[in-house]
Design a protein around this motif. Structure first.
Motif, PDB file in Angstrom:
ATOM      1  N   ARG A 107      30.452 -22.833 -36.233  1.00  0.00           N
ATOM      2  CA  ARG A 107      31.004 -24.063 -36.431  1.00  0.00           C
ATOM      3  C   ARG A 107      31.961 -24.274 -37.560  1.00  0.00           C
ATOM      4  O   ARG A 107      32.848 -25.070 -37.452  1.00  0.00           O
ATOM      5  CB  ARG A 107      29.396 -24.868 -37.104  1.00  0.00           C
ATOM      6  CG  ARG A 107      28.630 -25.000 -35.917  1.00  0.00           C
ATOM      7  CD  ARG A 107      27.655 -26.097 -36.218  1.00  0.00           C
ATOM      8  NE  ARG A 107      26.590 -26.070 -35.423  1.00  0.00           N
ATOM      9  CZ  ARG A 107      25.302 -25.715 -35.631  1.00  0.00           C
ATOM     10  NH1 ARG A 107      24.984 -25.082 -36.968  1.00  0.00           N
ATOM     11  NH2 ARG A 107      24.444 -25.687 -34.951  1.00  0.00           N
ATOM     12  N   LYS A 108      32.100 -23.444 -38.436  1.00  0.00           N
ATOM     13  CA  LYS A 108      33.087 -23.614 -39.395  1.00  0.00           C
ATOM     14  C   LYS A 108      34.563 -23.401 -39.070  1.00  0.00           C
ATOM     15  O   LYS A 108      35.574 -24.165 -39.277  1.00  0.00           O
ATOM     16  CB  LYS A 108      32.709 -22.199 -40.588  1.00  0.00           C
ATOM     17  CG  LYS A 108      31.875 -22.777 -41.604  1.00  0.00           C
ATOM     18  CD  LYS A 108      32.140 -21.733 -43.164  1.00  0.00           C
ATOM     19  CE  LYS A 108      31.061 -21.748 -44.009  1.00  0.00           C
ATOM     20  NZ  LYS A 108      30.920 -20.748 -44.607  1.00  0.00           N
ATOM     21  N   ILE A 152      35.401 -23.556 -35.682  1.00  0.00           N
ATOM     22  CA  ILE A 152      35.423 -24.711 -34.909  1.00  0.00           C
ATOM     23  C   ILE A 152      36.182 -26.036 -35.545  1.00  0.00           C
ATOM     24  O   ILE A 152      37.085 -26.806 -35.139  1.00  0.00           O
ATOM     25  CB  ILE A 152      34.345 -25.059 -34.014  1.00  0.00           C
ATOM     26  CG1 ILE A 152      34.183 -23.841 -32.989  1.00  0.00           C
ATOM     27  CG2 ILE A 152      34.355 -26.274 -33.233  1.00  0.00           C
ATOM     28  CD1 ILE A 152      32.698 -23.523 -32.352  1.00  0.00           C
ATOM     29  N   ASP A 153      35.368 -26.214 -36.813  1.00  0.00           N
ATOM     30  CA  ASP A 153      35.619 -27.606 -37.344  1.00  0.00           C
ATOM     31  C   ASP A 153      37.191 -27.273 -38.058  1.00  0.00           C
ATOM     32  O   ASP A 153      37.909 -28.315 -38.097  1.00  0.00           O
ATOM     33  CB  ASP A 153      34.766 -27.744 -38.305  1.00  0.00           C
ATOM     34  CG  ASP A 153      33.388 -28.529 -37.980  1.00  0.00           C
ATOM     35  OD1 ASP A 153      33.421 -28.576 -36.719  1.00  0.00           O
ATOM     36  OD2 ASP A 153      32.420 -28.249 -38.600  1.00  0.00           O
ATOM     37  N   LYS A 154      37.324 -26.212 -38.616  1.00  0.00           N
ATOM     38  CA  LYS A 154      38.460 -26.003 -39.394  1.00  0.00           C
ATOM     39  C   LYS A 154      39.708 -26.099 -38.538  1.00  0.00           C
ATOM     40  O   LYS A 154      40.812 -26.656 -38.782  1.00  0.00           O
ATOM     41  CB  LYS A 154      38.452 -24.624 -39.837  1.00  0.00           C
ATOM     42  CG  LYS A 154      39.708 -24.514 -41.086  1.00  0.00           C
ATOM     43  CD  LYS A 154      39.462 -23.118 -41.541  1.00  0.00           C
ATOM     44  CE  LYS A 154      40.769 -22.680 -42.297  1.00  0.00           C
ATOM     45  NZ  LYS A 154      40.724 -21.047 -42.770  1.00  0.00           N
ATOM     46  N   ASN A 161      39.726 -27.764 -35.416  1.00  0.00           N
ATOM     47  CA  ASN A 161      39.567 -28.942 -34.530  1.00  0.00           C
ATOM     48  C   ASN A 161      39.538 -28.548 -33.075  1.00  0.00           C
ATOM     49  O   ASN A 161      39.898 -28.954 -32.120  1.00  0.00           O
ATOM     50  CB  ASN A 161      40.812 -29.782 -34.626  1.00  0.00           C
ATOM     51  CG  ASN A 161      40.816 -30.493 -36.073  1.00  0.00           C
ATOM     52  OD1 ASN A 161      39.608 -30.937 -36.593  1.00  0.00           O
ATOM     53  ND2 ASN A 161      41.897 -30.822 -36.662  1.00  0.00           N
TER      54      ASN A 161
END
Lengths: 48, 194
Positions: free
Chosen positions: B182-183, B185-187, B189
């Motif tokens: 998730r980290k 993917i979020d970082k 975008n």
């Protein structure tokens, strides 16, 4: 005479150019698209 | 200086640097020639419109990815892309004969293959590849647990036995694997949805 000949051409052989909607879509697509690189990977991101 | 007088190469550079207005000038400057070129090959307005659109989508992606070779000239390069897409169109049509619907009858009203479209399958496949590449970046112990759980559908009891750790450790590794994914993917975008 030349004018008459030109006017008698069937419509299908007169290219008018792309629709304005197509150009707008391309410009919107370009604005929405961003490319992200992570290590050796490349991701295409479309922001709405 | 009017933007209309600016050279293609300058507009391309400005666009790559983030000036979206430069792209509009490039498209409007060359739209007629490119459209006429495509039309002269396919002789159909709707197909010309589609190929024109696909051509510039490819142009946009290539420029944004930084893959454009500045040594070449812009218009001949775009024409080459259009030419290749026209060839692709004819190849597709050769494989798949065209069925012309009439006004009172449309074949798609009565048939359905009941399967997901090729585009849908391609996007799904691309998404799976993206996830697999992200999983490859995880620490070995977390990757091992995640692969066993998601891809091999093993229970945590089986994973614990196979990796010689307690069930709690296996659960913890799975948790950290998901947090780390998730980290990333979020970082960046990264969008992993259709």
């Amino acid at each position: 005479m030349a004018k008459l000949y030109k006017e008698s051409l069937p419509e299908s052989v007169k290219p008018l150019g792309p629709k304005e909607d197509t150009i707008k879509l391309l410009l919107s697509f370009s604005k929405a698209l961003s490319i992200s690189h992570y290590k050796n990977m490349t991701f295409e991101i479309l922001n709405n | 200086m009017l933007m209309e007088n600016v050279k293609d190469s300058v507009l391309v550079r400005q666009y790559i640097e983030g000036d979206e207005g430069s792209l509009e000038i490039l498209i409007r400057r060359h739209k007629q020639r490119i459209y006429s070129f495509i039309f002269s090959k396919v002789m159909d307005r709707d197909i010309t419109e589609d190929v024109f659109q696909d051509t510039f989508i490819k142009v946009i992606k290539t420029l944004k990815r930084g893959k454009y070779n500045e040594e070449g000239k812009f218009l001949p390069w775009v024409m080459r892309i259009a030419h290749n897409l026209v060839i692709d169109h004819f190849r597709r049509n050769k494989r798949m004969p065209k069925f012309q619907s009439r006004n009172d009858f449309d074949i798609f009203d009565v048939i359905s293959d009941g399967e997901e479209s090729m585009e849908y399958e391609m996007i799904t496949s691309q998404l799976h590849d993206d996830v697999k590449r992200l999983v490859e970046e995880l620490p070995e112990d977390q990757k091992e647990v995640l692969v066993m759980r998601i891809y091999k559908e093993m229970s945590f009891k089986e994973i614990a036995a196979a990796t010689d750790v307690s069930i709690n450790t296996a659960l913890g590794r799975m948790r950290y694997a998901l947090i780390n994914l998730r980290k990333v993917i979020d970082k960046h975008n990264i969008v992993l949805t259709r």
